[in-house]
Design an enzyme around this catalytic site. Structure first.
Site, PDB file in Angstrom:
ATOM      1  NE  ARG A  42     -11.135  -3.470 -10.577  1.00  0.00           N
ATOM      2  CZ  ARG A  42     -10.016  -3.759  -9.924  1.00  0.00           C
ATOM      3  NH1 ARG A  42     -10.053  -4.530  -8.856  1.00  0.00           N
ATOM      4  NH2 ARG A  42      -8.867  -3.275 -10.321  1.00  0.00           N
ATOM      5  CG  HIS A  88      -4.782  -3.888  -3.604  1.00  0.00           C
ATOM      6  ND1 HIS A  88      -6.034  -3.321  -3.524  1.00  0.00           N
ATOM      7  CD2 HIS A  88      -4.350  -3.704  -4.875  1.00  0.00           C
ATOM      8  CE1 HIS A  88      -6.360  -2.824  -4.704  1.00  0.00           C
ATOM      9  NE2 HIS A  88      -5.368  -3.041  -5.543  1.00  0.00           N
ATOM     10  CD  GLU A 144       1.172  -2.736  -4.826  1.00  0.00           C
ATOM     11  OE1 GLU A 144       0.541  -3.796  -4.871  1.00  0.00           O
ATOM     12  OE2 GLU A 144       0.876  -1.729  -5.493  1.00  0.00           O
ATOM     13  CB  ILE A 191      -7.270   8.173  -4.590  1.00  0.00           C
ATOM     14  CG1 ILE A 191      -7.594   8.004  -6.080  1.00  0.00           C
ATOM     15  CG2 ILE A 191      -8.295   9.072  -3.900  1.00  0.00           C
ATOM     16  CD1 ILE A 191      -8.896   7.254  -6.369  1.00  0.00           C
ATOM     17  N   GLY A 192      -5.237   7.875  -2.228  1.00  0.00           N
ATOM     18  CA  GLY A 192      -4.950   7.975  -0.790  1.00  0.00           C
ATOM     19  C   GLY A 192      -3.752   8.860  -0.498  1.00  0.00           C
ATOM     20  CD  GLU A 193       0.928   6.866  -2.362  1.00  0.00           C
ATOM     21  OE1 GLU A 193       1.665   7.478  -3.156  1.00  0.00           O
ATOM     22  OE2 GLU A 193       0.867   5.622  -2.312  1.00  0.00           O
ATOM     23  CG  ASN A 194      -1.009  12.051  -4.977  1.00  0.00           C
ATOM     24  OD1 ASN A 194      -0.083  12.757  -4.622  1.00  0.00           O
ATOM     25  ND2 ASN A 194      -0.848  10.886  -5.565  1.00  0.00           N
ATOM     26  CG  ASN A 232       2.983  -6.597 -11.976  1.00  0.00           C
ATOM     27  OD1 ASN A 232       2.327  -7.538 -12.416  1.00  0.00           O
ATOM     28  ND2 ASN A 232       2.437  -5.555 -11.370  1.00  0.00           N
ATOM     29  CG  LEU A 290      -8.208   4.818  -0.798  1.00  0.00           C
ATOM     30  CD1 LEU A 290      -8.666   6.127  -0.177  1.00  0.00           C
ATOM     31  CD2 LEU A 290      -9.349   3.805  -0.838  1.00  0.00           C
ATOM     32  N   GLY A 291      -6.405   3.417  -5.193  1.00  0.00           N
ATOM     33  CA  GLY A 291      -5.826   3.741  -6.494  1.00  0.00           C
ATOM     34  C   GLY A 291      -6.904   3.510  -7.530  1.00  0.00           C
ATOM     35  NE  ARG A 323       0.556  -7.469  -8.125  1.00  0.00           N
ATOM     36  CZ  ARG A 323      -0.433  -6.831  -8.738  1.00  0.00           C
ATOM     37  NH1 ARG A 323      -0.246  -6.294  -9.928  1.00  0.00           N
ATOM     38  NH2 ARG A 323      -1.593  -6.741  -8.169  1.00  0.00           N
TER      39      ARG A 323
HETATM   40  P1  AMP Z   1      -2.895   4.295  -8.747  1.00  0.00           P
HETATM   41  O1  AMP Z   1      -3.714   3.165  -9.351  1.00  0.00           O
HETATM   42  O2  AMP Z   1      -2.419   3.995  -7.368  1.00  0.00           O
HETATM   43  O3  AMP Z   1      -1.811   4.791  -9.667  1.00  0.00           O
HETATM   44  O4  AMP Z   1      -3.922   5.549  -8.576  1.00  0.00           O
HETATM   45  C1  AMP Z   1      -4.587   6.113  -9.660  1.00  0.00           C
HETATM   46  C2  AMP Z   1      -5.631   7.087  -9.134  1.00  0.00           C
HETATM   47  O5  AMP Z   1      -4.994   8.093  -8.336  1.00  0.00           O
HETATM   48  C3  AMP Z   1      -6.394   7.810 -10.234  1.00  0.00           C
HETATM   49  O6  AMP Z   1      -7.779   7.860  -9.914  1.00  0.00           O
HETATM   50  C4  AMP Z   1      -5.805   9.216 -10.156  1.00  0.00           C
HETATM   51  O7  AMP Z   1      -6.710  10.193 -10.613  1.00  0.00           O
HETATM   52  C5  AMP Z   1      -5.573   9.346  -8.675  1.00  0.00           C
HETATM   53  N1  AMP Z   1      -4.718  10.484  -8.393  1.00  0.00           N
HETATM   54  C6  AMP Z   1      -3.421  10.669  -8.730  1.00  0.00           C
HETATM   55  N2  AMP Z   1      -3.013  11.909  -8.367  1.00  0.00           N
HETATM   56  C7  AMP Z   1      -4.079  12.529  -7.787  1.00  0.00           C
HETATM   57  C8  AMP Z   1      -4.311  13.814  -7.211  1.00  0.00           C
HETATM   58  N3  AMP Z   1      -3.346  14.729  -7.162  1.00  0.00           N
HETATM   59  N4  AMP Z   1      -5.540  14.075  -6.692  1.00  0.00           N
HETATM   60  C9  AMP Z   1      -6.531  13.169  -6.751  1.00  0.00           C
HETATM   61  N5  AMP Z   1      -6.378  11.930  -7.282  1.00  0.00           N
HETATM   62  C10 AMP Z   1      -5.171  11.625  -7.794  1.00  0.00           C
END
Ligand code: AMP
Length: 394
Positions: free
Chosen positions: A232, A173, A378, A323-326, A9, A200-201, A84
């Site tokens: 954004r 995505h 991905e 965000i979606g995972e955590n 990538n 959601l990242g 990618r």
């Molecule tokens: P990504 O682009 O997929 O790496 O996601 C980045 C985003 O995930 C950032 O806003 C981080 O703050 C959020 N994130 C990672 N870990 C957590 C967590 N434990 N709780 C809330 N948001 C998280």
């Protein structure tokens, strides 16, 4: 055949890589070469023992960084490279074996992704130089969404803007939405029905997937459309641009910069684009942070509810991305904002599903549409599409 794929990538000054074997038990080697072209260039990664390394590469360009990456593959020889590529325009509905024609077609869509496609092609050129005998495959972020019907991809603009200039919704995505929807289809008793996916990242997008085909998505011509993201804005009134120009005298570049780099969670909270920090600040009573979480979640729920119109049946919603995972809080709020859809979130399971855990979050006796967390991968999807592309060309 050794079916290891080197996934690349490539950005303008960075190369992310991952060596992925067909055997899921084989350790993954991955890392990133950053700040290429400067004295601070560095290659960081993880070896097969899980140890982190950091190797300075002062002044290295993309080809030199790729040579250093090759030395880090511990003697494992990739059989192909999967790149990618952000934008495939309407040329590419699936991964493509790279030749001069494919490179020209990627180049011709550079106007649609001026920051990404040229950088991606730099990676292709450097990889061809360093691995001249390996087949190279282009895997596009946009390709998965090429199944959108016209009602979903057309803007209500003069026809010529679409016909002559390709102004339409493309979506991004794609590898993530494809990966998580396919995985949920395998894991759930519902199978490959109708899934709403929420990636959601730092970047955020939603998608409606029916029988493994994308029928609508929240991002459009560019990755700025749709949800609130880290920096954004997502959707705004299209009249905003003219208003800011006429009332505040802002140039197009200034408006573009504000909407892409100073808005979203950062703009709303006035603090940061990082959801972890925003959740902490909100807990401590910071009004901007609380508003940022509220707007973020509301816009996700509104987008998912809207996208449900694309699906003949709704089998579930899938959360992914950092965000979606955590963030159990974000998932809970989004589901609470969709009371008419028949979801039944189990709070304890939701709270326990973090840090790479995969699973359904529903209450035990629930029969309706499900809620899933599927950590996205991905790179695995790009490796899979690369293999598939080569098999069809064999
Ligand atoms: P990504 O682009 O997929 O790496 O996601 C980045 C985003 O995930 C950032 O806003 C981080 O703050 C959020 N994130 C990672 N870990 C957590 C967590 N434990 N709780 C809330 N948001 C998280």
């Amino acid at each position: 055949m050794n079916a290891s794929v080197l996934v690349i990538n490539c950005g303008s000054s960075s190369i992310k890589y991952a060596l992925i074997d067909e055997d899921p038990q084989a350790p993954r080697l991955d890392g990133i070469a950053e700040r290429l072209g400067s004295q601070a260039a560095v290659l960081k990664g993880t070896d097969s023992a899980g140890e982190r390394f950091s190797q300075p590469l002062p002044g290295a360009d993309h080809a030199q960084a790729l040579s250093a990456i090759l030395d880090r593959l511990e003697g494992r020889k990739p059989s192909a490279v999967g790149h990618r590529i952000v934008h495939g325009g309407e040329h590419f509905t699936q991964a493509a074996l790279i030749d001069d024609g494919v490179i020209a077609a990627i180049d011709s869509t550079a106007a649609l992704a001026p920051l990404h496609n040229p950088a991606n092609l730099t990676g292709v050129a450097a990889t061809r130089q360093v691995f001249p005998s390996l087949p190279q495959v282009a895997v596009f972020d946009t390709a998965f969404h090429q199944t959108l019907p016209p009602r979903a991809y057309r803007y209500a603009l003069p026809d010529a803007l679409y016909r002559d200039h390709g102004i339409r919704r493309y979506g991004f995505h794609g590898t993530s939405h494809a990966y998580v929807s396919q995985r949920a289809s395998q894991l759930s008793t519902h199978g490959a029905g109708g899934w709403l996916t929420a990636h959601l990242g730092n970047g955020c997008s939603t998608s409606a997937v029916w029988q493994n085909q994308s029928l609508d998505t929240s991002m459009g011509l560019t990755p700025l459309e749709g949800l609130v993201m880290g920096t954004r804005s997502g959707d705004v009134d299209p009249g905003l641009h003219a208003h800011l120009h006429r009332q505040l005298g802002w140039s197009l570049d200034e408006i573009d910069n504000v909407l892409n780099k100073q808005s979203g969670l950062l703009g709303l909270s006035g603090l940061t684009n990082d959801m972890r920090e925003i959740e902490q600040a909100a807990e401590q009573g910071h009004a901007g942070a609380s508003l940022a979480v509220e707007v973020f979640c509301y816009r996700i729920a509104k987008s998912l509810a809207g996208l449900s119109c694309a699906l003949p049946t709704l089998d579930g919603v899938i959360f992914t991305g950092g965000i979606g995972e955590n963030s159990p809080q974000v998932r809970r709020r989004v589901i609470q904002l969709m009371p008419h859809f028949g979801f039944a979130l189990d709070d304890a399971t939701n709270d326990a599903t973090i840090r790479g855990r995969e699973g359904a979050l529903d209450r035990a006796d629930h029969r309706g549409p499900e809620v899933w967390v599927i950590p996205t991968d991905e790179e695995a999807r790009i490796a899979m599409e690369t293999r598939h592309c080569l098999e069809t060309h064999a």
